[in-house]
Motif scaffolding. Structure first.
Motif: not given
Length: 128
Positions: A98-116
């Motif tokens: 994403x490009x929220x607030x003029x920056x960049x962002x991404x999401x991915x999961x850890x081995x326990x299902x936590x959303x990083x």
């Protein structure tokens, strides 16, 4: 009075593997075990203290504000690890950032299902 977050406990099925997963992706170090915890210290002094549990884990969300260069390096490590990443927390846009607030962002999961999440601009800091 100054108030700062010092640490939080992160539930894991394998605390060492989970701490190593995060540290490797973010380019950080795993600290020595401290009691039942395996800490990963952020550059601002906050630690994520991984603790084993045999119970079901309720996924949590952990967001990391990073520089533009660090974003590139972390996303490259996410791709090298063959992890799916998304532009949104609901995982509707795989393989996108994403490009929220003029920056960049991404999401991915850890081995326990936590959303990083990695992001280069704090929410509300710029234009969408």
């Amino acid at each position: 009075m100054a108030v700062e977050l010092n640490h939080t406990i992160v539930a894991a099925h394998d605390k060492m593997a989970s701490a190593r997963f995060l540290a490797d992706l973010l380019g950080l170090e795993v600290a020595p075990e401290y009691g039942p915890f395996v800490p990963v210290q952020m550059p601002n002094g906050v630690t994520l203290d991984y603790m084993d549990t045999a119970e079901s884990i309720s996924p949590q969300h952990y967001a990391f504000l990073v520089s533009e260069d660090d974003f590139d390096a972390i996303l490259a490590r996410v791709c090298e690890a063959d992890l799916t990443y998304w532009a949104d927390p609901h995982h509707h846009h795989p393989g996108e950032i994403n490009h929220n607030d003029g920056g960049r962002g991404a999401y991915f999961d850890d081995p326990n299902g936590h959303n990083l999440e990695i992001l280069t601009r704090p929410y509300g800091s710029g234009e969408d």
